[in-house]
Design a protein around this motif. Sequence first.
Motif: not given
Lengths: 284, 280
Positions: A30-35, A82-84, A144-153, A184-193
């Motif tokens: 999902l994110t990589g396609s946008l990148v 923080a970097v995002a 577990l945290w990978m599932v949580a992060l994936n669901t969020l993304i 949306y730029e910030t969200l994009y940076h966060l999703l990528t990170a």
Amino acid sequence: MLTFFQDLADYPFLVNAVAAAALAAVAAGLTGSLVVVRRSTYLAGAVSHCLLAGLGLARLLQRRFGFGWLSPMGGALLVAVAVALLLARLTARGRHRPDTVLSAVWTGGMALGVSFVALTPGFQEDLMSYLFGSLLLVTRADLLWMVALNTLIITVMILCYNRFLAVAFNEELTRLRGVNTAVYETLYHLLTALTVVLLVRVAGIVLAIALLTLPAAAAGQLTRRLDRMMLLAAALGAGVSVAGLALSYGPNLPPGATIVELAVIVYLLAAAYARWRARHAAHA
Amino acid sequence: MKPVTDTPAVEVRDVCFSYGTQEVLHNVSFQIAPRSLVAIVGPNGGGKTTLLKLLLGAETPRFGTVRVFGLAPAEARARVGYVPQAIPFDPRFPVSVREVVLMGRTGKSRLGLYSRADRDAAARALERVRLDHFGPRSFTELSGGERQRVMIAQALAGGSALLLLDEPVANIDPQHASRLYDLFRDLTEEVTVLMVSHNLGVVTGHATHVLCVNHTAGMHALGEVASETFTAAFGAHLTAIRHDADCHVLDPTAALKAPHHGCACADPPHTHPPSGTPRC
């Protein structure tokens, strides 16, 4: 390869590895396609290399200052966010040259990480696993945290897909339509990170960028719609991840590296097919 | 709020604008009636694109007022559709024509999720630019003229009552350009169209008014040239601009030295002649 599937039923760590690889592949699709579409692979590279600072700092705080609750991946997650936020702010509307900012973050983060590792007492046995991944060491807690992060993304991507597409197509026109494109730029940076954090668990800091971009780039050769590209990239990524894991298991090769090698092959095949199809269409 | 039908589509009064200390527009005043087709012409650097930015609310005048449908440009933004000269995009960008048109409605809901009404509006907009069956096609496969139509459909789908087109026929062959001008004329049954163009000869054949911009600005109605000789020589669409005495400003230096007429909206540059005008 056969051994892998035979052992899959007997060894839970292999099931964890397959699940982790598949989870990371979906987020990366999902994110990589946008990148790839936004041509901002450099952003993902900067974030992933910067994660060494988070991993190193967390380990330093753990070993020297008794922060037992802070895991290295937890440190990576905090640094990623923080970097995002920092990159989104610094590169907004051409405030600074993006390549200069990204280079500074890329190398500065990596340098900090090396210093933190040097300051940490004891042998840093898992530094190599951060750099090149440690898929076979994924635990149930990791999953577990990978599932949580994936669901969020996935949720953010579905909800904001139209806006992400519009901003990627033409930021200025989208802004003139009354959309706060900075959000949306910030969200994009966060999703990528966040996706990079998932991928670092699978392929490590150095190879994460390959899993983010190669399946998406291969999918981009085969379709001309972003939504289809995302789904195809997720499927290709999951396919090469499981296949790479299985192929590397018998000869005891590093799984992250094998997965990336397969991803390169899939990308080259997709590019060759797209070229053949274009020629065929021109002659028809 | 005044009823929209009674107000001019655009009203610019005593506007001055400068980038830093360099004044680009000075004491510019004009009105545009709804459903006009206005060509904005003038030399490069004369302030045409700046004028569009002022109408979009992307820039604020130093002096004077700009009103779009009786509102400040920022407030009227939802009713203004801007189509840039060239859309910088990746030739491999994965997007369909329908998706590009729907982007015109992306600012209308909280997260940009499209409703049935949005999809219907996009379909209607594609019909209006005569690209009814192009929805599923890839945007990157289209010709330059077709892409311009899609971008116009995007603006129409967003409910724009004023279209601002920056060099709409640049890099488009004459045949397709002529069809685009016909489309603009048809669109003025419902919306107001302002188009920036370098090509005075072609533009004036289709516009109802011409706005000459060279740091100052003058609006001219178009009078048909009845002479059959001219028509025979230059083609059926030939028209002429009805010139006033102070029409074409070839050297705007003197005009730029005149005091400001309008009230101040922002801090004026220090090097500009002081006007002593009150702030808005």
